[in-house]
Design an enzyme around this catalytic site. Structure first.
Site, PDB file in Angstrom:
ATOM      1  N   TYR A 434       0.926  -1.217  -0.018  1.00  0.00           N
ATOM      2  CA  TYR A 434       0.037   0.210  -0.062  1.00  0.00           C
ATOM      3  C   TYR A 434       0.674   1.259  -0.184  1.00  0.00           C
ATOM      4  O   TYR A 434       2.015   1.231   0.081  1.00  0.00           O
ATOM      5  CB  TYR A 434      -1.073  -0.079   1.155  1.00  0.00           C
ATOM      6  CG  TYR A 434      -0.760   0.053   2.566  1.00  0.00           C
ATOM      7  CD1 TYR A 434       0.675   0.294   3.101  1.00  0.00           C
ATOM      8  CD2 TYR A 434      -1.632  -0.141   3.446  1.00  0.00           C
ATOM      9  CE1 TYR A 434       0.737   0.806   4.343  1.00  0.00           C
ATOM     10  CE2 TYR A 434      -1.373  -0.157   4.916  1.00  0.00           C
ATOM     11  CZ  TYR A 434      -0.050   0.278   5.454  1.00  0.00           C
ATOM     12  OH  TYR A 434      -0.015   0.227   6.660  1.00  0.00           O
ATOM     13  N   GLU A 435       0.130   2.413  -0.226  1.00  0.00           N
ATOM     14  CA  GLU A 435       0.738   3.842  -0.253  1.00  0.00           C
ATOM     15  C   GLU A 435       1.932   3.912  -1.458  1.00  0.00           C
ATOM     16  O   GLU A 435       2.994   4.378  -1.503  1.00  0.00           O
ATOM     17  CB  GLU A 435       1.607   4.228   0.978  1.00  0.00           C
ATOM     18  CG  GLU A 435       0.631   3.778   2.108  1.00  0.00           C
ATOM     19  CD  GLU A 435      -0.601   4.683   2.078  1.00  0.00           C
ATOM     20  OE1 GLU A 435      -0.881   5.371   1.173  1.00  0.00           O
ATOM     21  OE2 GLU A 435      -1.501   4.407   3.081  1.00  0.00           O
ATOM     22  N   GLY A 436       1.227   3.015  -2.612  1.00  0.00           N
ATOM     23  CA  GLY A 436       2.225   3.094  -3.704  1.00  0.00           C
ATOM     24  C   GLY A 436       3.091   1.920  -3.651  1.00  0.00           C
ATOM     25  O   GLY A 436       4.182   1.858  -2.842  1.00  0.00           O
TER      26      GLY A 436
END
Length: 590
Positions: A434-436
Protein backbone atom coordinates in the site's frame (compact mmCIF):
# COMPACT_ATOMS: atom_id res chain seq x y z
CA UNK A 1 4.09 -11.03 22.65
CA UNK A 2 6.16 -10.83 25.80
CA UNK A 3 9.03 -8.42 25.16
CA UNK A 4 9.14 -4.80 24.06
CA UNK A 5 11.36 -1.92 25.03
CA UNK A 6 10.97 1.32 23.10
CA UNK A 7 14.17 2.24 21.21
CA UNK A 8 14.53 5.53 23.07
CA UNK A 9 18.33 5.53 23.06
CA UNK A 10 18.41 4.81 19.33
CA UNK A 11 16.43 7.96 18.54
CA UNK A 12 18.41 10.07 21.02
CA UNK A 13 21.60 8.85 19.37
CA UNK A 14 20.32 9.69 15.89
CA UNK A 15 18.87 13.08 16.82
CA UNK A 16 21.64 14.15 19.16
CA UNK A 17 24.71 12.73 17.44
CA UNK A 18 24.48 10.99 14.05
CA UNK A 19 21.98 13.39 12.43
CA UNK A 20 22.37 16.28 14.85
CA UNK A 21 23.02 18.79 12.06
CA UNK A 22 19.80 18.00 10.26
CA UNK A 23 17.82 17.61 13.48
CA UNK A 24 18.95 20.87 15.07
CA UNK A 25 18.31 22.72 11.84
CA UNK A 26 14.58 22.02 11.95
CA UNK A 27 13.96 22.09 15.72
CA UNK A 28 14.43 24.55 18.54
CA UNK A 29 15.82 24.26 22.03
CA UNK A 30 12.49 22.98 23.32
CA UNK A 31 12.59 20.01 20.92
CA UNK A 32 16.00 18.61 21.88
CA UNK A 33 17.03 15.00 21.51
CA UNK A 34 16.33 14.63 25.23
CA UNK A 35 12.77 15.88 24.70
CA UNK A 36 12.30 13.36 21.92
CA UNK A 37 13.59 10.65 24.24
CA UNK A 38 11.17 11.66 27.00
CA UNK A 39 8.23 11.58 24.59
CA UNK A 40 9.18 8.12 23.34
CA UNK A 41 9.83 6.80 26.84
CA UNK A 42 6.30 7.78 27.91
CA UNK A 43 4.67 6.46 24.76
CA UNK A 44 6.65 3.24 25.06
CA UNK A 45 5.01 2.58 28.42
CA UNK A 46 1.60 3.27 26.88
CA UNK A 47 2.34 0.77 24.11
CA UNK A 48 3.61 -1.91 26.46
CA UNK A 49 0.81 -1.50 28.99
CA UNK A 50 -2.20 -0.81 26.76
CA UNK A 51 -1.54 -2.06 23.23
CA UNK A 52 0.54 -5.24 23.50
CA UNK A 53 -2.11 -7.13 25.53
CA UNK A 54 -4.59 -6.52 22.68
CA UNK A 55 -2.51 -7.98 19.84
CA UNK A 56 -3.96 -11.49 19.96
CA UNK A 57 -7.57 -10.66 20.93
CA UNK A 58 -7.97 -7.82 18.44
CA UNK A 59 -6.46 -9.90 15.62
CA UNK A 60 -8.88 -12.74 16.31
CA UNK A 61 -11.95 -10.50 16.65
CA UNK A 62 -11.22 -8.14 13.78
CA UNK A 63 -13.81 -5.57 12.67
CA UNK A 64 -17.52 -6.22 12.42
CA UNK A 65 -19.98 -4.63 10.00
CA UNK A 66 -23.31 -3.86 11.71
CA UNK A 67 -26.46 -2.00 10.68
CA UNK A 68 -25.05 1.11 12.38
CA UNK A 69 -21.60 0.84 10.81
CA UNK A 70 -18.31 -0.88 11.54
CA UNK A 71 -17.47 -1.89 15.10
CA UNK A 72 -13.79 -1.89 16.11
CA UNK A 73 -12.42 -4.72 18.28
CA UNK A 74 -13.22 -4.70 21.98
CA UNK A 75 -10.53 -2.95 23.95
CA UNK A 76 -9.64 -0.49 21.19
CA UNK A 77 -12.23 2.04 22.33
CA UNK A 78 -10.72 2.59 25.75
CA UNK A 79 -7.18 2.67 24.39
CA UNK A 80 -8.10 5.18 21.67
CA UNK A 81 -9.90 7.40 24.18
CA UNK A 82 -6.80 7.38 26.38
CA UNK A 83 -4.61 8.07 23.36
CA UNK A 84 -6.57 11.24 22.58
CA UNK A 85 -7.04 12.30 26.21
CA UNK A 86 -3.31 12.02 26.87
CA UNK A 87 -2.58 14.37 23.96
CA UNK A 88 -0.82 11.88 21.69
CA UNK A 89 -3.10 12.70 18.77
CA UNK A 90 -2.12 16.38 18.87
CA UNK A 91 1.60 15.88 19.33
CA UNK A 92 2.73 17.68 16.18
CA UNK A 93 -0.37 19.58 15.08
CA UNK A 94 -0.16 23.36 15.27
CA UNK A 95 -0.52 25.16 18.59
CA UNK A 96 -3.25 27.37 17.12
CA UNK A 97 -5.23 24.22 16.39
CA UNK A 98 -4.91 22.98 19.96
CA UNK A 99 -1.80 20.88 19.27
CA UNK A 100 1.63 20.76 20.85
CA UNK A 101 3.45 21.94 17.74
CA UNK A 102 6.31 19.44 17.91
CA UNK A 103 8.20 18.68 14.68
CA UNK A 104 6.77 16.01 12.39
CA UNK A 105 9.75 13.63 12.90
CA UNK A 106 8.54 13.28 16.50
CA UNK A 107 5.26 11.96 15.12
CA UNK A 108 6.96 9.53 12.76
CA UNK A 109 9.07 8.15 15.62
CA UNK A 110 5.86 7.72 17.62
CA UNK A 111 4.37 5.84 14.64
CA UNK A 112 7.17 3.30 15.00
CA UNK A 113 6.31 2.66 18.64
CA UNK A 114 2.57 2.44 17.98
CA UNK A 115 3.18 0.04 15.07
CA UNK A 116 5.29 -2.15 17.32
CA UNK A 117 2.33 -2.36 19.68
CA UNK A 118 -0.24 -2.82 16.92
CA UNK A 119 -0.07 -1.86 13.25
CA UNK A 120 -3.87 -1.87 13.14
CA UNK A 121 -4.19 0.60 16.00
CA UNK A 122 -1.39 2.77 14.61
CA UNK A 123 -3.34 3.19 11.38
CA UNK A 124 -6.36 4.59 13.24
CA UNK A 125 -4.03 6.96 15.07
CA UNK A 126 -2.04 8.26 12.11
CA UNK A 127 -3.98 8.26 8.83
CA UNK A 128 -6.04 11.33 9.82
CA UNK A 129 -2.90 13.48 10.00
CA UNK A 130 -2.66 13.52 6.22
CA UNK A 131 -6.16 15.01 6.09
CA UNK A 132 -5.09 17.57 8.68
CA UNK A 133 -2.00 18.50 6.66
CA UNK A 134 -3.91 18.97 3.40
CA UNK A 135 -6.58 21.10 5.07
CA UNK A 136 -3.95 23.16 6.86
CA UNK A 137 -2.15 23.79 3.58
CA UNK A 138 -4.87 24.47 1.03
CA UNK A 139 -8.23 24.34 2.83
CA UNK A 140 -10.55 27.35 3.07
CA UNK A 141 -10.76 29.25 6.34
CA UNK A 142 -14.25 27.84 6.86
CA UNK A 143 -13.07 24.25 6.46
CA UNK A 144 -10.11 24.88 8.75
CA UNK A 145 -12.36 26.32 11.45
CA UNK A 146 -14.74 23.38 11.21
CA UNK A 147 -12.32 20.47 11.06
CA UNK A 148 -8.69 21.19 11.93
CA UNK A 149 -8.84 21.06 15.72
CA UNK A 150 -11.09 17.99 15.84
CA UNK A 151 -8.99 16.06 13.32
CA UNK A 152 -5.71 17.27 14.74
CA UNK A 153 -6.52 16.09 18.26
CA UNK A 154 -7.84 12.73 17.09
CA UNK A 155 -11.31 13.45 18.44
CA UNK A 156 -12.48 12.94 14.87
CA UNK A 157 -10.75 10.64 12.44
CA UNK A 158 -10.01 10.97 8.74
CA UNK A 159 -9.36 8.90 5.63
CA UNK A 160 -7.77 9.16 2.22
CA UNK A 161 -10.19 7.95 -0.48
CA UNK A 162 -8.25 7.33 -3.66
CA UNK A 163 -8.51 3.74 -4.92
CA UNK A 164 -11.52 2.45 -6.88
CA UNK A 165 -12.36 -1.08 -8.10
CA UNK A 166 -11.00 -0.32 -11.58
CA UNK A 167 -8.44 2.27 -10.55
CA UNK A 168 -5.39 2.05 -8.32
CA UNK A 169 -2.20 3.69 -9.50
CA UNK A 170 -3.67 4.84 -12.83
CA UNK A 171 -5.82 7.78 -11.71
CA UNK A 172 -6.87 8.58 -15.25
CA UNK A 173 -9.39 5.73 -14.83
CA UNK A 174 -11.06 7.32 -11.80
CA UNK A 175 -14.88 7.40 -12.02
CA UNK A 176 -16.20 8.92 -8.79
CA UNK A 177 -17.95 12.12 -9.83
CA UNK A 178 -18.50 15.46 -8.13
CA UNK A 179 -21.39 17.64 -9.34
CA UNK A 180 -21.48 21.30 -8.32
CA UNK A 181 -24.52 22.49 -6.35
CA UNK A 182 -25.99 25.97 -6.24
CA UNK A 183 -24.89 26.41 -2.62
CA UNK A 184 -21.20 26.04 -3.47
CA UNK A 185 -20.91 22.44 -2.30
CA UNK A 186 -20.64 19.35 -4.48
CA UNK A 187 -22.51 16.05 -4.63
CA UNK A 188 -20.23 13.01 -4.86
CA UNK A 189 -21.18 9.59 -6.16
CA UNK A 190 -18.99 6.55 -6.66
CA UNK A 191 -17.23 3.64 -4.98
CA UNK A 192 -13.91 3.69 -3.15
CA UNK A 193 -12.12 0.56 -1.94
CA UNK A 194 -9.21 -0.33 0.35
CA UNK A 195 -9.96 2.71 2.54
CA UNK A 196 -7.96 2.48 5.76
CA UNK A 197 -10.21 3.30 8.71
CA UNK A 198 -13.05 3.89 6.28
CA UNK A 199 -15.68 3.29 8.94
CA UNK A 200 -15.49 2.51 12.67
CA UNK A 201 -16.88 3.52 16.04
CA UNK A 202 -13.72 4.82 17.71
CA UNK A 203 -14.64 8.44 16.94
CA UNK A 204 -17.95 10.26 16.60
CA UNK A 205 -17.15 11.50 13.11
CA UNK A 206 -14.89 10.49 10.22
CA UNK A 207 -13.78 13.08 7.67
CA UNK A 208 -13.12 11.60 4.24
CA UNK A 209 -10.72 13.29 1.83
CA UNK A 210 -12.01 12.14 -1.55
CA UNK A 211 -10.47 12.42 -5.01
CA UNK A 212 -13.21 12.74 -7.61
CA UNK A 213 -13.76 13.86 -11.19
CA UNK A 214 -15.56 17.20 -11.44
CA UNK A 215 -18.46 17.09 -13.85
CA UNK A 216 -17.78 19.41 -16.79
CA UNK A 217 -14.07 19.75 -15.99
CA UNK A 218 -11.36 18.93 -18.55
CA UNK A 219 -10.67 15.27 -19.24
CA UNK A 220 -7.70 13.55 -17.66
CA UNK A 221 -5.94 14.36 -14.43
CA UNK A 222 -6.66 18.10 -14.78
CA UNK A 223 -10.32 17.41 -14.10
CA UNK A 224 -9.80 15.91 -10.65
CA UNK A 225 -10.77 17.70 -7.47
CA UNK A 226 -10.21 16.98 -3.79
CA UNK A 227 -13.20 17.08 -1.45
CA UNK A 228 -13.96 16.92 2.25
CA UNK A 229 -16.88 14.56 2.81
CA UNK A 230 -17.78 14.04 6.49
CA UNK A 231 -19.54 10.91 7.71
CA UNK A 232 -21.90 13.19 9.66
CA UNK A 233 -22.75 16.74 8.70
CA UNK A 234 -21.35 19.41 11.00
CA UNK A 235 -23.47 22.33 12.17
CA UNK A 236 -22.34 25.92 12.42
CA UNK A 237 -21.80 25.43 16.15
CA UNK A 238 -19.69 22.30 15.60
CA UNK A 239 -22.45 19.88 16.55
CA UNK A 240 -23.05 16.72 14.53
CA UNK A 241 -26.14 16.48 12.39
CA UNK A 242 -27.62 13.88 10.09
CA UNK A 243 -25.57 11.22 8.36
CA UNK A 244 -24.10 12.09 4.98
CA UNK A 245 -24.54 9.88 1.90
CA UNK A 246 -21.58 7.62 2.76
CA UNK A 247 -22.07 3.96 3.68
CA UNK A 248 -19.78 1.00 4.27
CA UNK A 249 -21.25 -2.24 2.90
CA UNK A 250 -18.23 -4.34 3.88
CA UNK A 251 -14.70 -4.46 5.19
CA UNK A 252 -12.03 -6.53 3.47
CA UNK A 253 -11.25 -10.04 4.76
CA UNK A 254 -7.47 -9.68 4.78
CA UNK A 255 -4.32 -11.67 5.45
CA UNK A 256 -3.31 -9.32 8.26
CA UNK A 257 -4.13 -6.06 10.09
CA UNK A 258 -7.46 -7.67 10.96
CA UNK A 259 -8.26 -5.00 13.55
CA UNK A 260 -7.94 -2.20 10.98
CA UNK A 261 -11.15 -1.46 9.09
CA UNK A 262 -10.09 -1.62 5.45
CA UNK A 263 -13.42 -0.56 4.00
CA UNK A 264 -15.37 -0.26 0.81
CA UNK A 265 -17.23 3.06 0.82
CA UNK A 266 -20.23 3.97 -1.30
CA UNK A 267 -20.77 7.67 -1.94
CA UNK A 268 -24.39 8.25 -2.96
CA UNK A 269 -25.08 11.93 -3.62
CA UNK A 270 -22.87 12.69 -0.62
CA UNK A 271 -22.37 16.35 0.17
CA UNK A 272 -18.76 17.50 -0.08
CA UNK A 273 -16.69 20.67 0.09
CA UNK A 274 -13.85 21.27 -2.35
CA UNK A 275 -10.34 21.63 -0.92
CA UNK A 276 -8.20 24.00 -2.96
CA UNK A 277 -8.95 25.01 -6.52
CA UNK A 278 -10.86 22.79 -8.97
CA UNK A 279 -8.35 20.69 -10.88
CA UNK A 280 -5.76 20.86 -8.10
CA UNK A 281 -6.95 17.72 -6.41
CA UNK A 282 -4.07 15.53 -7.48
CA UNK A 283 -1.45 17.85 -6.00
CA UNK A 284 -3.29 17.88 -2.68
CA UNK A 285 -3.62 14.11 -2.64
CA UNK A 286 0.09 13.67 -3.35
CA UNK A 287 0.95 15.83 -0.34
CA UNK A 288 -1.05 13.38 1.77
CA UNK A 289 0.54 10.40 0.03
CA UNK A 290 3.99 11.77 0.80
CA UNK A 291 3.34 11.58 4.54
CA UNK A 292 1.73 8.16 4.19
CA UNK A 293 4.75 6.76 2.34
CA UNK A 294 7.20 8.04 4.93
CA UNK A 295 4.90 6.73 7.65
CA UNK A 296 4.89 3.29 6.03
CA UNK A 297 8.64 3.05 6.58
CA UNK A 298 8.22 3.71 10.30
CA UNK A 299 5.42 1.14 10.55
CA UNK A 300 7.78 -1.47 9.12
CA UNK A 301 10.52 -0.48 11.55
CA UNK A 302 8.12 -0.88 14.46
CA UNK A 303 7.32 -4.44 13.40
CA UNK A 304 11.00 -5.22 12.83
CA UNK A 305 11.93 -3.83 16.25
CA UNK A 306 9.45 -5.86 18.26
CA UNK A 307 9.96 -8.98 16.13
CA UNK A 308 13.73 -8.90 16.61
CA UNK A 309 13.46 -8.14 20.33
CA UNK A 310 11.26 -11.19 20.85
CA UNK A 311 13.46 -13.36 18.64
CA UNK A 312 16.45 -12.50 20.83
CA UNK A 313 14.50 -13.19 24.02
CA UNK A 314 13.43 -16.57 22.69
CA UNK A 315 16.91 -17.49 21.43
CA UNK A 316 18.42 -16.74 24.83
CA UNK A 317 16.02 -19.02 26.68
CA UNK A 318 15.50 -21.83 24.17
CA UNK A 319 17.88 -24.70 24.97
CA UNK A 320 18.53 -26.84 21.91
CA UNK A 321 21.51 -28.64 20.38
CA UNK A 322 25.12 -29.02 21.47
CA UNK A 323 28.16 -26.82 21.02
CA UNK A 324 29.31 -27.56 17.46
CA UNK A 325 32.19 -25.10 17.74
CA UNK A 326 33.73 -25.78 21.13
CA UNK A 327 32.70 -29.43 21.32
CA UNK A 328 30.80 -29.20 24.60
CA UNK A 329 28.33 -31.97 25.39
CA UNK A 330 25.69 -29.98 27.27
CA UNK A 331 22.76 -28.44 25.41
CA UNK A 332 23.00 -24.67 25.08
CA UNK A 333 20.76 -21.71 24.19
CA UNK A 334 20.21 -21.47 20.46
CA UNK A 335 21.55 -17.91 20.57
CA UNK A 336 25.00 -19.50 20.89
CA UNK A 337 24.75 -21.28 17.54
CA UNK A 338 26.63 -19.36 14.81
CA UNK A 339 23.74 -19.27 12.34
CA UNK A 340 21.26 -18.03 14.95
CA UNK A 341 23.70 -15.41 16.23
CA UNK A 342 24.17 -14.23 12.63
CA UNK A 343 20.42 -13.91 12.19
CA UNK A 344 20.11 -11.96 15.44
CA UNK A 345 22.75 -9.46 14.35
CA UNK A 346 21.28 -9.33 10.84
CA UNK A 347 17.83 -8.51 12.19
CA UNK A 348 19.15 -5.80 14.47
CA UNK A 349 21.40 -4.29 11.78
CA UNK A 350 18.62 -4.28 9.18
CA UNK A 351 16.28 -2.61 11.68
CA UNK A 352 18.86 0.05 12.56
CA UNK A 353 19.60 0.66 8.86
CA UNK A 354 15.93 1.14 8.04
CA UNK A 355 15.44 3.46 11.02
CA UNK A 356 18.32 5.69 9.93
CA UNK A 357 17.06 5.78 6.35
CA UNK A 358 13.52 6.64 7.42
CA UNK A 359 14.55 9.20 10.04
CA UNK A 360 16.86 11.11 7.71
CA UNK A 361 14.00 11.11 5.16
CA UNK A 362 11.67 12.60 7.78
CA UNK A 363 14.27 15.27 8.62
CA UNK A 364 14.83 16.16 4.96
CA UNK A 365 11.07 16.41 4.53
CA UNK A 366 11.07 19.01 7.31
CA UNK A 367 14.00 20.82 5.68
CA UNK A 368 11.88 21.51 2.60
CA UNK A 369 9.95 24.04 4.70
CA UNK A 370 11.81 24.67 7.95
CA UNK A 371 15.49 24.92 6.97
CA UNK A 372 16.89 28.40 7.50
CA UNK A 373 19.04 28.48 4.36
CA UNK A 374 17.29 28.67 0.96
CA UNK A 375 19.95 26.40 -0.56
CA UNK A 376 19.21 23.74 2.05
CA UNK A 377 15.49 23.98 1.37
CA UNK A 378 16.05 23.66 -2.38
CA UNK A 379 18.33 20.65 -2.07
CA UNK A 380 15.87 18.99 0.30
CA UNK A 381 13.08 19.44 -2.25
CA UNK A 382 15.23 17.79 -4.92
CA UNK A 383 16.52 14.80 -2.93
CA UNK A 384 13.35 14.12 -0.90
CA UNK A 385 11.59 12.09 -3.64
CA UNK A 386 14.66 9.83 -3.93
CA UNK A 387 14.86 9.30 -0.18
CA UNK A 388 11.11 8.84 0.12
CA UNK A 389 10.95 6.06 -2.48
CA UNK A 390 13.99 4.33 -1.01
CA UNK A 391 12.76 4.63 2.58
CA UNK A 392 9.27 3.33 1.78
CA UNK A 393 10.40 0.40 -0.36
CA UNK A 394 13.52 -0.69 1.51
CA UNK A 395 12.11 -0.30 5.02
CA UNK A 396 8.94 -2.22 4.14
CA UNK A 397 10.97 -5.07 2.64
CA UNK A 398 13.23 -5.06 5.68
CA UNK A 399 10.14 -5.31 7.87
CA UNK A 400 9.04 -8.45 6.03
CA UNK A 401 12.56 -9.88 6.09
CA UNK A 402 13.05 -9.32 9.83
CA UNK A 403 9.63 -10.70 10.73
CA UNK A 404 10.40 -13.78 8.63
CA UNK A 405 13.78 -14.21 10.32
CA UNK A 406 12.12 -13.83 13.73
CA UNK A 407 9.70 -16.63 12.86
CA UNK A 408 12.60 -18.83 11.72
CA UNK A 409 14.38 -18.13 15.00
CA UNK A 410 11.31 -19.30 16.91
CA UNK A 411 10.96 -22.39 14.71
CA UNK A 412 7.65 -24.16 15.11
CA UNK A 413 6.78 -21.97 18.08
CA UNK A 414 6.79 -18.96 15.77
CA UNK A 415 4.42 -20.60 13.32
CA UNK A 416 1.71 -21.15 15.92
CA UNK A 417 -0.29 -18.30 17.40
CA UNK A 418 0.99 -18.51 20.99
CA UNK A 419 4.04 -16.27 20.54
CA UNK A 420 2.41 -13.58 18.38
CA UNK A 421 5.16 -13.71 15.76
CA UNK A 422 2.81 -15.00 13.08
CA UNK A 423 0.58 -11.96 13.60
CA UNK A 424 3.53 -9.67 12.92
CA UNK A 425 4.46 -11.58 9.78
CA UNK A 426 0.90 -11.41 8.45
CA UNK A 427 0.49 -7.72 9.31
CA UNK A 428 3.76 -6.57 7.78
CA UNK A 429 3.00 -8.07 4.35
CA UNK A 430 0.81 -5.10 3.46
CA UNK A 431 3.61 -2.57 3.72
CA UNK A 432 5.36 -3.29 0.38
CA UNK A 433 1.91 -3.01 -1.26
CA UNK A 434 0.00 0.00 0.00
CA UNK A 435 0.76 3.71 -0.37
CA UNK A 436 2.25 2.96 -3.79
CA UNK A 437 3.70 -0.50 -4.30
CA UNK A 438 7.44 -0.92 -4.12
CA UNK A 439 7.55 -1.48 -7.87
CA UNK A 440 5.85 1.90 -8.29
CA UNK A 441 8.51 3.46 -6.04
CA UNK A 442 11.23 1.88 -8.20
CA UNK A 443 9.66 3.10 -11.44
CA UNK A 444 9.29 6.60 -10.00
CA UNK A 445 13.01 6.63 -9.26
CA UNK A 446 13.98 5.42 -12.75
CA UNK A 447 11.48 7.42 -14.80
CA UNK A 448 11.24 10.70 -12.88
CA UNK A 449 14.33 11.18 -10.74
CA UNK A 450 17.22 10.59 -13.13
CA UNK A 451 16.33 13.71 -15.10
CA UNK A 452 12.95 15.43 -14.91
CA UNK A 453 13.98 18.30 -17.17
CA UNK A 454 14.73 20.58 -14.21
CA UNK A 455 16.63 18.46 -11.69
CA UNK A 456 18.71 15.32 -11.70
CA UNK A 457 17.61 14.17 -8.29
CA UNK A 458 19.72 11.01 -8.05
CA UNK A 459 22.87 12.93 -9.00
CA UNK A 460 21.99 15.55 -6.39
CA UNK A 461 21.52 12.82 -3.80
CA UNK A 462 24.92 11.30 -4.58
CA UNK A 463 26.55 14.73 -4.32
CA UNK A 464 24.84 15.24 -0.96
CA UNK A 465 26.16 11.89 0.29
CA UNK A 466 29.70 12.76 -0.79
CA UNK A 467 29.44 16.07 1.07
CA UNK A 468 28.48 14.20 4.23
CA UNK A 469 31.50 11.92 3.88
CA UNK A 470 33.81 14.88 3.24
CA UNK A 471 32.60 16.53 6.45
CA UNK A 472 33.45 13.52 8.65
CA UNK A 473 36.30 13.88 11.14
CA UNK A 474 39.82 13.30 9.85
CA UNK A 475 40.31 10.49 12.36
CA UNK A 476 38.04 7.86 13.84
CA UNK A 477 36.66 4.34 13.46
CA UNK A 478 34.87 5.26 10.24
CA UNK A 479 38.04 5.77 8.19
CA UNK A 480 38.49 2.11 7.20
CA UNK A 481 35.05 2.08 5.53
CA UNK A 482 35.25 5.41 3.69
CA UNK A 483 37.04 4.09 0.54
CA UNK A 484 34.54 1.26 0.08
CA UNK A 485 31.57 3.59 0.50
CA UNK A 486 32.97 6.10 -1.98
CA UNK A 487 33.57 3.23 -4.40
CA UNK A 488 29.89 2.26 -4.15
CA UNK A 489 28.86 5.85 -4.89
CA UNK A 490 31.18 5.86 -7.89
CA UNK A 491 29.62 2.62 -9.11
CA UNK A 492 26.17 4.17 -8.78
CA UNK A 493 27.35 7.06 -10.98
CA UNK A 494 28.14 4.54 -13.71
CA UNK A 495 24.79 2.82 -13.31
CA UNK A 496 22.98 6.17 -13.60
CA UNK A 497 24.56 6.82 -16.97
CA UNK A 498 23.78 3.28 -18.10
CA UNK A 499 20.14 3.64 -17.06
CA UNK A 500 19.77 6.95 -18.84
CA UNK A 501 21.04 5.36 -22.04
CA UNK A 502 18.89 2.23 -21.60
CA UNK A 503 15.75 4.27 -20.98
CA UNK A 504 16.22 5.76 -24.44
CA UNK A 505 17.45 2.71 -26.34
CA UNK A 506 16.29 -0.31 -24.32
CA UNK A 507 13.50 0.81 -21.95
CA UNK A 508 12.30 -2.73 -21.21
CA UNK A 509 15.75 -3.71 -19.97
CA UNK A 510 16.00 -0.57 -17.85
CA UNK A 511 12.58 -0.75 -16.24
CA UNK A 512 12.65 -4.43 -15.32
CA UNK A 513 15.79 -3.63 -13.26
CA UNK A 514 14.36 -0.54 -11.57
CA UNK A 515 14.03 -2.33 -8.24
CA UNK A 516 17.73 -3.21 -8.29
CA UNK A 517 18.54 0.44 -8.89
CA UNK A 518 16.38 1.58 -5.98
CA UNK A 519 18.13 -0.80 -3.60
CA UNK A 520 21.51 0.27 -4.94
CA UNK A 521 20.75 3.93 -4.23
CA UNK A 522 19.44 2.89 -0.81
CA UNK A 523 22.73 1.19 -0.03
CA UNK A 524 24.55 4.39 -0.96
CA UNK A 525 22.46 6.28 1.60
CA UNK A 526 22.68 3.62 4.30
CA UNK A 527 26.42 3.11 3.92
CA UNK A 528 26.97 6.86 4.31
CA UNK A 529 24.79 6.88 7.43
CA UNK A 530 26.75 3.98 8.92
CA UNK A 531 29.92 6.02 8.40
CA UNK A 532 28.29 8.82 10.37
CA UNK A 533 27.36 6.31 13.08
CA UNK A 534 30.97 5.14 13.39
CA UNK A 535 32.20 8.72 13.57
CA UNK A 536 29.62 9.54 16.26
CA UNK A 537 30.70 6.55 18.36
CA UNK A 538 33.84 8.49 19.27
CA UNK A 539 31.66 10.67 21.50
CA UNK A 540 31.19 10.28 25.24
CA UNK A 541 28.12 9.44 27.36
CA UNK A 542 26.18 8.07 24.41
CA UNK A 543 22.63 6.80 25.04
CA UNK A 544 23.25 3.43 23.35
CA UNK A 545 25.29 0.26 23.77
CA UNK A 546 28.37 1.32 21.81
CA UNK A 547 29.72 -2.23 21.51
CA UNK A 548 26.46 -3.34 19.88
CA UNK A 549 26.51 -0.39 17.50
CA UNK A 550 30.15 -1.00 16.53
CA UNK A 551 29.25 -4.62 15.80
CA UNK A 552 26.23 -3.62 13.71
CA UNK A 553 28.33 -1.25 11.61
CA UNK A 554 30.97 -3.92 11.07
CA UNK A 555 28.25 -6.39 10.07
CA UNK A 556 26.61 -3.92 7.67
CA UNK A 557 29.84 -3.26 5.76
CA UNK A 558 30.97 -6.90 5.78
CA UNK A 559 27.68 -8.74 5.21
CA UNK A 560 24.95 -6.40 3.94
CA UNK A 561 26.70 -3.82 1.75
CA UNK A 562 28.07 -6.51 -0.63
CA UNK A 563 24.43 -6.79 -1.77
CA UNK A 564 25.19 -3.62 -3.75
CA UNK A 565 27.53 -5.61 -6.01
CA UNK A 566 24.75 -8.12 -6.67
CA UNK A 567 22.43 -5.28 -7.69
CA UNK A 568 25.12 -3.85 -9.96
CA UNK A 569 25.67 -7.25 -11.57
CA UNK A 570 21.96 -7.57 -12.33
CA UNK A 571 21.85 -4.09 -13.80
CA UNK A 572 24.87 -4.92 -15.98
CA UNK A 573 23.07 -8.04 -17.22
CA UNK A 574 19.84 -6.13 -17.99
CA UNK A 575 19.83 -7.05 -21.70
CA UNK A 576 20.32 -10.77 -20.98
CA UNK A 577 17.56 -10.66 -18.38
CA UNK A 578 15.32 -8.90 -20.91
CA UNK A 579 15.84 -11.67 -23.43
CA UNK A 580 15.01 -14.32 -20.84
CA UNK A 581 11.83 -12.48 -19.89
CA UNK A 582 10.73 -11.90 -23.48
CA UNK A 583 11.40 -15.44 -24.65
CA UNK A 584 9.54 -17.03 -21.76
CA UNK A 585 6.11 -18.01 -23.13
CA UNK A 586 3.35 -16.23 -21.24
CA UNK A 587 0.51 -18.75 -21.35
CA UNK A 588 -1.30 -21.19 -19.11
CA UNK A 589 0.22 -24.33 -20.66
CA UNK A 590 2.10 -25.32 -17.53
Amino acid sequence: MTTYRAPVGEYQFLAGHVLAGEYNGITGADESAETLGSVLETLGRFVADRLLPLIGPSDREGCTVTADGVRAPAGYHGVYEAFVADGWGALHTAVEDGGQGLPLPFGFACDELLSAGSMSFALYASIRLGVYTVLKGIGSESLKATYLQKIGSGEWNGTMCLTEPQCGTDLSLLRTTAVASDDGTYRLSGTKIFITGGDHDLTRNIVHLVLARIQGAPAGLAGLGLFIVPKFHVGADGSLGERNGVTCPRVEDKLGIHASATAELLFDDARGWIVGAPGAGLAGMFSMMKLARIGTAFQAIGVAEIASQNAIAYALERIQGRDLVGGGKAPLPIAEHPNIRREIVRMRTLTSSARMLAFVTALVNEQTQAAAEPATRMRAQVVLPVLMSAAKAISSEIGVEVATAAMQTHGGHGYIKDTGIEVLLRDVQILPIYEGTNDVQSLDLALRRLDDGRHQAVDATLAWLREQIAELPAAGPHLDQVPGTLAVLDRIDGVVEQLKADLKGAPFAALQCAREFLWLVGHGVMATLWLRVLAALDGSELPIDTAAKHAQARFYFAYLLPDAELRIARLAAASDIEQALKTYPLNLNF
